[in-house]
Design a protein around this motif. Structure first.
Motif, PDB file in Angstrom:
ATOM      1  N   SER A   1      26.585  42.290  11.225  1.00  0.00           N
ATOM      2  CA  SER A   1      26.047  40.687  11.244  1.00  0.00           C
ATOM      3  C   SER A   1      27.235  40.046  10.602  1.00  0.00           C
ATOM      4  CB  SER A   1      24.734  40.497  10.550  1.00  0.00           C
ATOM      5  OG  SER A   1      23.822  41.465  10.748  1.00  0.00           O
ATOM      6  N   LYS A   2      27.464  38.691  11.361  1.00  0.00           N
ATOM      7  CA  LYS A   2      28.383  37.577  10.733  1.00  0.00           C
ATOM      8  C   LYS A   2      27.865  36.492  10.574  1.00  0.00           C
ATOM      9  CE  LYS A   2      32.426  40.057  12.331  1.00  0.00           C
ATOM     10  NZ  LYS A   2      33.945  39.912  12.881  1.00  0.00           N
ATOM     11  N   GLY A   3      28.103  35.491   9.790  1.00  0.00           N
ATOM     12  CA  GLY A   3      27.495  34.189   9.871  1.00  0.00           C
ATOM     13  C   GLY A   3      27.674  33.403   8.778  1.00  0.00           C
ATOM     14  N   THR A   4      27.036  32.531   8.238  1.00  0.00           N
ATOM     15  CA  THR A   4      27.015  31.561   7.141  1.00  0.00           C
ATOM     16  C   THR A   4      25.705  31.952   6.013  1.00  0.00           C
ATOM     17  OG1 THR A   4      25.958  29.819   7.972  1.00  0.00           O
ATOM     18  CG2 THR A   4      28.173  29.857   8.368  1.00  0.00           C
ATOM     19  N   PHE A   5      26.230  31.873   4.709  1.00  0.00           N
ATOM     20  CA  PHE A   5      25.192  31.890   3.666  1.00  0.00           C
ATOM     21  C   PHE A   5      25.221  30.617   3.035  1.00  0.00           C
ATOM     22  CE2 PHE A   5      28.987  33.491   1.552  1.00  0.00           C
ATOM     23  CZ  PHE A   5      28.848  33.005   0.397  1.00  0.00           C
ATOM     24  N   SER A   6      24.199  30.452   2.360  1.00  0.00           N
ATOM     25  CA  SER A   6      23.833  29.287   1.298  1.00  0.00           C
ATOM     26  C   SER A   6      23.197  29.527   0.124  1.00  0.00           C
ATOM     27  CB  SER A   6      23.029  28.272   2.053  1.00  0.00           C
ATOM     28  OG  SER A   6      21.815  28.489   2.232  1.00  0.00           O
ATOM     29  N   PHE A   7      23.846  28.912  -1.076  1.00  0.00           N
ATOM     30  CA  PHE A   7      23.256  29.102  -2.508  1.00  0.00           C
ATOM     31  C   PHE A   7      21.788  28.166  -2.510  1.00  0.00           C
ATOM     32  CE2 PHE A   7      27.459  30.291  -3.380  1.00  0.00           C
ATOM     33  CZ  PHE A   7      27.236  31.189  -4.276  1.00  0.00           C
TER      34      PHE A   7
ATOM     35  N   LYS B   1      23.809  52.989   4.198  1.00  0.00           N
ATOM     36  CA  LYS B   1      25.038  52.166   3.515  1.00  0.00           C
ATOM     37  C   LYS B   1      25.311  50.730   3.879  1.00  0.00           C
ATOM     38  CE  LYS B   1      30.019  53.317   3.446  1.00  0.00           C
ATOM     39  NZ  LYS B   1      31.002  54.038   4.033  1.00  0.00           N
ATOM     40  N   MET B   2      25.457  49.969   2.785  1.00  0.00           N
ATOM     41  CA  MET B   2      25.369  48.657   3.017  1.00  0.00           C
ATOM     42  C   MET B   2      26.944  48.219   2.505  1.00  0.00           C
ATOM     43  SD  MET B   2      22.354  47.634   3.954  1.00  0.00           S
ATOM     44  CE  MET B   2      22.268  45.784   3.430  1.00  0.00           C
ATOM     45  N   GLU B   3      27.459  47.014   3.432  1.00  0.00           N
ATOM     46  CA  GLU B   3      28.689  46.396   2.751  1.00  0.00           C
ATOM     47  C   GLU B   3      28.402  44.891   3.134  1.00  0.00           C
ATOM     48  OE1 GLU B   3      32.328  48.273   4.552  1.00  0.00           O
ATOM     49  OE2 GLU B   3      31.797  50.422   3.785  1.00  0.00           O
ATOM     50  N   LEU B   4      28.309  44.081   2.170  1.00  0.00           N
ATOM     51  CA  LEU B   4      28.586  42.731   2.388  1.00  0.00           C
ATOM     52  C   LEU B   4      29.645  42.255   1.893  1.00  0.00           C
ATOM     53  CD1 LEU B   4      26.445  40.124   2.732  1.00  0.00           C
ATOM     54  CD2 LEU B   4      25.721  40.510   0.367  1.00  0.00           C
ATOM     55  N   GLU B   5      30.329  41.633   2.644  1.00  0.00           N
ATOM     56  CA  GLU B   5      31.457  40.681   2.317  1.00  0.00           C
ATOM     57  C   GLU B   5      31.288  39.119   2.149  1.00  0.00           C
ATOM     58  OE1 GLU B   5      36.155  39.920   3.235  1.00  0.00           O
ATOM     59  OE2 GLU B   5      35.043  41.366   4.757  1.00  0.00           O
ATOM     60  N   LEU B   6      31.094  38.595   1.094  1.00  0.00           N
ATOM     61  CA  LEU B   6      31.088  37.128   0.679  1.00  0.00           C
ATOM     62  C   LEU B   6      32.583  36.644   0.975  1.00  0.00           C
ATOM     63  CD1 LEU B   6      28.233  37.135  -1.762  1.00  0.00           C
ATOM     64  CD2 LEU B   6      28.094  37.162   0.765  1.00  0.00           C
ATOM     65  N   LYS B   7      32.691  35.214   1.709  1.00  0.00           N
ATOM     66  CA  LYS B   7      34.131  35.008   1.797  1.00  0.00           C
ATOM     67  C   LYS B   7      33.814  33.736   1.001  1.00  0.00           C
ATOM     68  CE  LYS B   7      35.027  37.463   6.067  1.00  0.00           C
ATOM     69  NZ  LYS B   7      35.527  37.502   7.297  1.00  0.00           N
ATOM     70  N   SER B   8      34.981  32.937   0.626  1.00  0.00           N
ATOM     71  CA  SER B   8      34.922  31.678  -0.128  1.00  0.00           C
ATOM     72  C   SER B   8      34.664  30.575   0.628  1.00  0.00           C
ATOM     73  CB  SER B   8      36.169  31.479  -0.867  1.00  0.00           C
ATOM     74  OG  SER B   8      37.375  31.641   0.136  1.00  0.00           O
ATOM     75  N   ASP B   9      34.694  30.744   1.857  1.00  0.00           N
ATOM     76  CA  ASP B   9      34.280  29.469   2.959  1.00  0.00           C
ATOM     77  C   ASP B   9      32.837  29.609   3.346  1.00  0.00           C
ATOM     78  OD1 ASP B   9      34.243  31.636   4.512  1.00  0.00           O
ATOM     79  OD2 ASP B   9      35.468  30.639   6.221  1.00  0.00           O
ATOM     80  N   LYS B  10      31.936  30.321   2.568  1.00  0.00           N
ATOM     81  CA  LYS B  10      30.552  30.536   2.597  1.00  0.00           C
ATOM     82  C   LYS B  10      30.183  31.406   3.873  1.00  0.00           C
ATOM     83  CE  LYS B  10      29.261  27.591  -0.802  1.00  0.00           C
ATOM     84  NZ  LYS B  10      28.449  26.227  -1.185  1.00  0.00           N
ATOM     85  N   THR B  11      30.854  32.204   4.188  1.00  0.00           N
ATOM     86  CA  THR B  11      30.541  32.843   5.567  1.00  0.00           C
ATOM     87  C   THR B  11      30.658  34.429   5.031  1.00  0.00           C
ATOM     88  OG1 THR B  11      32.839  33.500   6.035  1.00  0.00           O
ATOM     89  CG2 THR B  11      31.960  31.587   7.227  1.00  0.00           C
ATOM     90  N   TYR B  12      29.923  35.353   6.024  1.00  0.00           N
ATOM     91  CA  TYR B  12      29.708  36.546   5.491  1.00  0.00           C
ATOM     92  C   TYR B  12      29.884  37.541   6.486  1.00  0.00           C
ATOM     93  CZ  TYR B  12      25.335  36.770   7.626  1.00  0.00           C
ATOM     94  OH  TYR B  12      24.328  36.569   8.881  1.00  0.00           O
ATOM     95  N   GLU B  13      30.045  38.896   6.276  1.00  0.00           N
ATOM     96  CA  GLU B  13      29.911  39.970   7.055  1.00  0.00           C
ATOM     97  C   GLU B  13      29.155  41.072   6.551  1.00  0.00           C
ATOM     98  OE1 GLU B  13      33.504  41.582   8.856  1.00  0.00           O
ATOM     99  OE2 GLU B  13      34.353  39.400   8.852  1.00  0.00           O
TER     100      GLU B  13
ATOM    101  N   SER C   1      21.415  31.052  -8.289  1.00  0.00           N
ATOM    102  CA  SER C   1      21.969  32.620  -8.552  1.00  0.00           C
ATOM    103  C   SER C   1      21.655  33.345  -7.205  1.00  0.00           C
ATOM    104  CB  SER C   1      21.458  33.214  -9.557  1.00  0.00           C
ATOM    105  OG  SER C   1      22.096  32.472 -10.756  1.00  0.00           O
ATOM    106  N   ILE C   2      20.629  32.519  -6.065  1.00  0.00           N
ATOM    107  CA  ILE C   2      20.306  33.224  -4.932  1.00  0.00           C
ATOM    108  C   ILE C   2      21.220  32.951  -3.720  1.00  0.00           C
ATOM    109  CG2 ILE C   2      18.242  33.797  -3.452  1.00  0.00           C
ATOM    110  CD1 ILE C   2      17.540  35.062  -5.911  1.00  0.00           C
ATOM    111  N   ILE C   3      21.338  33.694  -2.916  1.00  0.00           N
ATOM    112  CA  ILE C   3      22.172  33.099  -1.578  1.00  0.00           C
ATOM    113  C   ILE C   3      21.017  33.514  -0.576  1.00  0.00           C
ATOM    114  CG2 ILE C   3      24.487  33.545  -2.454  1.00  0.00           C
ATOM    115  CD1 ILE C   3      24.940  35.799  -0.579  1.00  0.00           C
ATOM    116  N   THR C   4      21.058  32.934   0.512  1.00  0.00           N
ATOM    117  CA  THR C   4      20.147  33.340   1.714  1.00  0.00           C
ATOM    118  C   THR C   4      21.252  33.264   2.901  1.00  0.00           C
ATOM    119  OG1 THR C   4      18.591  32.230   0.718  1.00  0.00           O
ATOM    120  CG2 THR C   4      18.332  32.474   3.058  1.00  0.00           C
ATOM    121  N   LEU C   5      21.252  34.338   3.659  1.00  0.00           N
ATOM    122  CA  LEU C   5      22.111  34.780   4.758  1.00  0.00           C
ATOM    123  C   LEU C   5      21.446  34.195   5.818  1.00  0.00           C
ATOM    124  CD1 LEU C   5      23.079  38.564   4.374  1.00  0.00           C
ATOM    125  CD2 LEU C   5      24.156  36.599   3.483  1.00  0.00           C
ATOM    126  N   ASP C   6      22.293  33.845   6.896  1.00  0.00           N
ATOM    127  CA  ASP C   6      21.514  33.071   8.055  1.00  0.00           C
ATOM    128  C   ASP C   6      20.668  33.907   8.953  1.00  0.00           C
ATOM    129  OD1 ASP C   6      23.288  34.447   9.427  1.00  0.00           O
ATOM    130  OD2 ASP C   6      24.654  32.830  10.093  1.00  0.00           O
TER     131      ASP C   6
END
Length: 163
Positions: free
Chosen positions: A107-113, A79-91, A119-124
């Protein structure tokens, strides 16, 4: 009487001559106009780079929670839950179902386009540099090395939850 026949013949000729060219060019222009405009649009799009507004980052409402169940080799699923926040952080939360039930990883951190494919994001590193394709109301896991779609019949999509 001759004048009346002459006027009638001249009127018929004028009306007939005027009506034929009007119908034929209208039909031709109706058929060719969409083709010409499509060709023009294609050539314009091919010759110009994407505008800044044409990326997932700027044109999609990507911030939000994405949920789904990924396949698992030795359990019922993850079961996966990915929360993308507008400040380019994720949980990212992963919970094993079935055999490995109760195991949960966060996992928590930042991501980048991605610059090559926006159209691809990369989590840290906290999430092992995982890649996701961001679409309209979904996020799809991608190959971590190439960013290409995973070659499988299995479902690797997360669906965006409505707010």
């Amino acid at each position: 009487m001759k004048k009346l026949v002459f006027i009638f013949a001249l009127s018929s000729f004028a009306l007939t001559a005027c009506s034929k060219p009007e119908n034929k060019p209208v039909q031709e222009s109706a058929q060719t106009a969409p083709q010409e405009s499509a060709q023009t649009a294609e050539s314009t799009a091919a010759s110009q780079p994407l505008a800044a507004g044409d990326t997932a980052e700027t044109s999609l409402d990507w911030a939000g929670e994405y949920k789904g169940v990924f396949p698992c080799a030795d359990c019922e699923g993850i079961k996966m839950e990915l929360e993308l926040k507008s400040d380019k952080t994720y949980e990212l939360t992963e919970e094993y179902l079935g055999k490995g039930a109760g195991k949960e990883f966060k996992s928590k951190g930042t991501f980048s386009f991605d610059t090559k494919n926006p159209s691809i994001i990369t989590l840290d590193k906290a999430a092992e540099n995982r890649k996701f394709f961001i679409g309209e109301n979904f996020a799809e896991a991608r190959d971590m090395e190439t960013g290409e779609a995973i070659d499988s019949q299995l479902n690797y999509k997360l669906t965006k939850e409505a707010n």
